[in-house]
Motif scaffolding. Sequence first.
Motif, PDB file in Angstrom:
ATOM      1  N   MET A   1      64.129 -54.703  52.683  1.00 53.53           N
ATOM      2  CA  MET A   1      62.873 -54.669  51.947  1.00 53.53           C
ATOM      3  C   MET A   1      62.957 -53.781  50.706  1.00 53.53           C
ATOM      4  SD  MET A   1      60.937 -56.833  53.267  1.00 53.53           S
ATOM      5  CE  MET A   1      59.777 -57.432  54.490  1.00 53.53           C
ATOM      6  N   GLN A   2      63.721 -52.702  50.781  1.00 52.01           N
ATOM      7  CA  GLN A   2      63.904 -51.859  49.599  1.00 52.01           C
ATOM      8  C   GLN A   2      64.593 -52.633  48.486  1.00 52.01           C
ATOM      9  OE1 GLN A   2      65.563 -47.812  50.282  1.00 52.01           O
ATOM     10  NE2 GLN A   2      64.924 -48.109  52.396  1.00 52.01           N
ATOM     11  N   SER A   3      65.614 -53.391  48.833  1.00 53.00           N
ATOM     12  CA  SER A   3      66.302 -54.199  47.823  1.00 53.00           C
ATOM     13  C   SER A   3      65.327 -55.162  47.168  1.00 53.00           C
ATOM     14  CB  SER A   3      67.458 -54.975  48.464  1.00 53.00           C
ATOM     15  OG  SER A   3      68.466 -54.102  48.917  1.00 53.00           O
ATOM     16  N   HIS A   4      64.531 -55.841  47.987  1.00 55.76           N
ATOM     17  CA  HIS A   4      63.547 -56.769  47.439  1.00 55.76           C
ATOM     18  C   HIS A   4      62.534 -56.039  46.552  1.00 55.76           C
ATOM     19  CE1 HIS A   4      65.255 -59.580  50.273  1.00 55.76           C
ATOM     20  NE2 HIS A   4      64.466 -60.526  49.833  1.00 55.76           N
ATOM     21  N   TYR A   5      62.108 -54.884  46.985  1.00 56.34           N
ATOM     22  CA  TYR A   5      61.145 -54.114  46.191  1.00 56.34           C
ATOM     23  C   TYR A   5      61.684 -53.847  44.791  1.00 56.34           C
ATOM     24  CZ  TYR A   5      58.487 -50.088  44.504  1.00 56.34           C
ATOM     25  OH  TYR A   5      57.735 -49.232  43.735  1.00 56.34           O
ATOM     26  N   HIS A   6      62.913 -53.415  44.684  1.00 57.99           N
ATOM     27  CA  HIS A   6      63.453 -53.030  43.376  1.00 57.99           C
ATOM     28  C   HIS A   6      63.708 -54.229  42.476  1.00 57.99           C
ATOM     29  CE1 HIS A   6      63.725 -48.725  43.943  1.00 57.99           C
ATOM     30  NE2 HIS A   6      64.211 -48.940  45.159  1.00 57.99           N
ATOM     31  N   PHE A   7      64.219 -55.340  43.018  1.00 63.30           N
ATOM     32  CA  PHE A   7      64.428 -56.455  42.087  1.00 63.30           C
ATOM     33  C   PHE A   7      63.131 -57.188  41.783  1.00 63.30           C
ATOM     34  CE2 PHE A   7      66.368 -58.612  45.988  1.00 63.30           C
ATOM     35  CZ  PHE A   7      65.403 -59.591  46.180  1.00 63.30           C
ATOM     36  N   TYR A   8      62.135 -57.098  42.679  1.00 65.73           N
ATOM     37  CA  TYR A   8      60.836 -57.673  42.345  1.00 65.73           C
ATOM     38  C   TYR A   8      60.083 -56.819  41.331  1.00 65.73           C
ATOM     39  CZ  TYR A   8      60.526 -61.806  45.258  1.00 65.73           C
ATOM     40  OH  TYR A   8      60.704 -63.067  45.773  1.00 65.73           O
ATOM     41  N   ILE A   9      60.276 -55.529  41.363  1.00 65.24           N
ATOM     42  CA  ILE A   9      59.709 -54.671  40.322  1.00 65.24           C
ATOM     43  C   ILE A   9      60.238 -55.114  38.963  1.00 65.24           C
ATOM     44  CG2 ILE A   9      59.914 -52.366  39.285  1.00 65.24           C
ATOM     45  CD1 ILE A   9      57.774 -52.253  41.251  1.00 65.24           C
ATOM     46  N   ALA A  10      61.562 -55.279  38.865  1.00 70.51           N
ATOM     47  CA  ALA A  10      62.168 -55.714  37.604  1.00 70.51           C
ATOM     48  C   ALA A  10      61.644 -57.085  37.194  1.00 70.51           C
ATOM     49  CB  ALA A  10      63.689 -55.747  37.745  1.00 70.51           C
ATOM     50  N   LEU A  11      61.541 -57.989  38.162  1.00 69.10           N
ATOM     51  CA  LEU A  11      61.115 -59.350  37.854  1.00 69.10           C
ATOM     52  C   LEU A  11      59.658 -59.405  37.407  1.00 69.10           C
ATOM     53  CD1 LEU A  11      61.931 -62.286  37.758  1.00 69.10           C
ATOM     54  CD2 LEU A  11      61.492 -62.461  40.213  1.00 69.10           C
ATOM     55  N   GLU A  12      58.777 -58.750  38.148  1.00 66.32           N
ATOM     56  CA  GLU A  12      57.353 -58.849  37.799  1.00 66.32           C
ATOM     57  C   GLU A  12      57.001 -58.043  36.551  1.00 66.32           C
ATOM     58  OE1 GLU A  12      54.375 -58.964  40.723  1.00 66.32           O
ATOM     59  OE2 GLU A  12      55.468 -60.440  41.940  1.00 66.32           O
ATOM     60  N   GLU A  13      57.715 -56.957  36.302  1.00 69.86           N
ATOM     61  CA  GLU A  13      57.475 -56.215  35.059  1.00 69.86           C
ATOM     62  C   GLU A  13      57.873 -57.051  33.849  1.00 69.86           C
ATOM     63  OE1 GLU A  13      59.496 -52.479  35.357  1.00 69.86           O
ATOM     64  OE2 GLU A  13      57.854 -51.515  36.477  1.00 69.86           O
ATOM     65  N   THR A  14      59.024 -57.702  33.916  1.00 67.87           N
ATOM     66  CA  THR A  14      59.462 -58.528  32.794  1.00 67.87           C
ATOM     67  C   THR A  14      58.599 -59.772  32.650  1.00 67.87           C
ATOM     68  OG1 THR A  14      61.151 -59.545  34.210  1.00 67.87           O
ATOM     69  CG2 THR A  14      61.849 -57.708  32.821  1.00 67.87           C
ATOM     70  N   LEU A  15      58.176 -60.364  33.754  1.00 63.83           N
ATOM     71  CA  LEU A  15      57.302 -61.536  33.683  1.00 63.83           C
ATOM     72  C   LEU A  15      55.948 -61.179  33.079  1.00 63.83           C
ATOM     73  CD1 LEU A  15      58.099 -63.192  37.133  1.00 63.83           C
ATOM     74  CD2 LEU A  15      58.607 -64.161  34.883  1.00 63.83           C
ATOM     75  N   SER A  16      55.428 -60.027  33.436  1.00 66.93           N
ATOM     76  CA  SER A  16      54.129 -59.602  32.906  1.00 66.93           C
ATOM     77  C   SER A  16      54.178 -59.410  31.393  1.00 66.93           C
ATOM     78  CB  SER A  16      53.685 -58.303  33.580  1.00 66.93           C
ATOM     79  OG  SER A  16      53.449 -58.511  34.954  1.00 66.93           O
ATOM     80  N   LEU A  17      55.334 -58.980  30.901  1.00 65.05           N
ATOM     81  CA  LEU A  17      55.490 -58.799  29.459  1.00 65.05           C
ATOM     82  C   LEU A  17      55.609 -60.123  28.719  1.00 65.05           C
ATOM     83  CD1 LEU A  17      57.990 -55.794  29.411  1.00 65.05           C
ATOM     84  CD2 LEU A  17      55.556 -55.746  28.812  1.00 65.05           C
ATOM     85  N   GLN A  18      55.832 -61.212  29.470  1.00 67.03           N
ATOM     86  CA  GLN A  18      56.017 -62.529  28.863  1.00 67.03           C
ATOM     87  C   GLN A  18      54.758 -63.390  28.946  1.00 67.03           C
ATOM     88  OE1 GLN A  18      58.739 -63.745  27.301  1.00 67.03           O
ATOM     89  NE2 GLN A  18      59.907 -61.870  27.565  1.00 67.03           N
ATOM     90  N   CYS A  19      53.638 -62.776  29.240  1.00 66.18           N
ATOM     91  CA  CYS A  19      52.433 -63.562  29.524  1.00 66.18           C
ATOM     92  C   CYS A  19      51.770 -64.176  28.295  1.00 66.18           C
ATOM     93  CB  CYS A  19      51.409 -62.705  30.279  1.00 66.18           C
ATOM     94  SG  CYS A  19      51.782 -62.630  32.049  1.00 66.18           S
ATOM     95  N   SER A  20      52.340 -63.966  27.140  1.00 62.94           N
ATOM     96  CA  SER A  20      51.801 -64.607  25.941  1.00 62.94           C
ATOM     97  C   SER A  20      51.925 -66.118  26.082  1.00 62.94           C
ATOM     98  CB  SER A  20      52.568 -64.133  24.704  1.00 62.94           C
ATOM     99  OG  SER A  20      52.280 -64.968  23.604  1.00 62.94           O
ATOM    100  N   GLN A  21      50.948 -66.848  25.590  1.00 59.91           N
ATOM    101  CA  GLN A  21      50.976 -68.315  25.668  1.00 59.91           C
ATOM    102  C   GLN A  21      52.061 -68.935  24.778  1.00 59.91           C
ATOM    103  OE1 GLN A  21      49.233 -70.423  27.783  1.00 59.91           O
ATOM    104  NE2 GLN A  21      48.827 -68.449  28.740  1.00 59.91           N
ATOM    105  N   THR A  22      52.736 -68.123  23.958  1.00 62.59           N
ATOM    106  CA  THR A  22      53.845 -68.639  23.152  1.00 62.59           C
ATOM    107  C   THR A  22      55.157 -68.612  23.918  1.00 62.59           C
ATOM    108  OG1 THR A  22      54.297 -66.442  22.207  1.00 62.59           O
ATOM    109  CG2 THR A  22      52.747 -67.850  21.024  1.00 62.59           C
ATOM    110  N   SER A  23      55.144 -68.076  25.129  1.00 61.06           N
ATOM    111  CA  SER A  23      56.348 -67.954  25.945  1.00 61.06           C
ATOM    112  C   SER A  23      56.321 -68.988  27.063  1.00 61.06           C
ATOM    113  CB  SER A  23      56.428 -66.542  26.546  1.00 61.06           C
ATOM    114  OG  SER A  23      57.323 -66.503  27.617  1.00 61.06           O
ATOM    115  N   ALA A  24      57.433 -69.717  27.242  1.00 61.62           N
ATOM    116  CA  ALA A  24      57.503 -70.729  28.299  1.00 61.62           C
ATOM    117  C   ALA A  24      57.329 -70.098  29.670  1.00 61.62           C
ATOM    118  CB  ALA A  24      58.832 -71.473  28.214  1.00 61.62           C
ATOM    119  N   ILE A  25      58.070 -69.031  29.938  1.00 67.05           N
ATOM    120  CA  ILE A  25      57.965 -68.390  31.247  1.00 67.05           C
ATOM    121  C   ILE A  25      56.608 -67.712  31.406  1.00 67.05           C
ATOM    122  CG2 ILE A  25      59.094 -66.280  30.422  1.00 67.05           C
ATOM    123  CD1 ILE A  25      59.063 -67.768  34.021  1.00 67.05           C
TER     124      ILE A  25
END
Length: 279
Positions: A85-109
């Motif tokens: 669960m710790q491993s999942h926590y750390h890579f999900y932190i990285a994933l959701e932080e980067t995804l949140s920064l991509q929330c502009s409607q000009t970004s596909a992701i």
Amino acid sequence: MQRHMAVAIKIRHAVASGSFLRGLGFPQQLRHRSESAHIFEGLKANKTGLSKKLDSVLKNSHDMRIFGLGFLRSCASHAEYAHFMQSHYHFYIALEETLSLQCSQTSAIGRIWNACPELHGAPKRLETDLCHVGIDAKETVPSSATAAYANAIKHAAARDRGDLLISHFYTRYLADLFGGSMLASPTSAALGLQPPQFYKFPEAVETQRASYIEHVYASINKEGEKMDDIAHEGLVEEARCAFTHNAAVYMEQPKLFWGAFRGAFNIGRGMFLRKVALR
């Protein structure tokens, strides 16, 4: 020595092939064709476009047994569960932080991420689950394989307008959707814990899982239609990279098969004791 090696080989084969699970009398959904398999076969959106290409990586370039063995190992002990669960926590932190920064409607992701709000919040759920085994997730340090995976996610976010994050989104969130609540009960039975929050989704997803997975695949295809073949090839290659990192995390600690054997035994025992208690 030779006898011990022979026993180890037999254990490895039994766990990998699933014969050990059948011998323990696992619930029907774990022994036979699962709900997820039926959902997968009934989908339409993953039979075309970018989704089909990404699924080809899953079929041709990744051994799904690693995911299964890694999960079983997490049920071997509270320590193994905490590491998982710790491993999942750390890579999900990285994933959701980067995804949140991509929330502009000009970004596909960003558009895909905005279309799937029900998937948001994995780090918070993992924090809760780790707290139940006495661990403050924010005080933990990622393992070397987990750190490498998190760095790969951040590197993908910094390239090609962040489009490569589609591959990491696909790799993790669809795996979670297909596994879903089926993993919560075995984990609880094996370790004597409350069903992990990480394996739970909002009611709208749990009750309409097939429709929701179709929606996720369709969202990926919608963005894929705006890309050329070269971009698709890049996303397929990044999906291979994501699967490789996942496998490295799951296999990082030694004695994977022995840990999976112990976890499978714990699940079988826990399920049996639950049945006895209900009689």
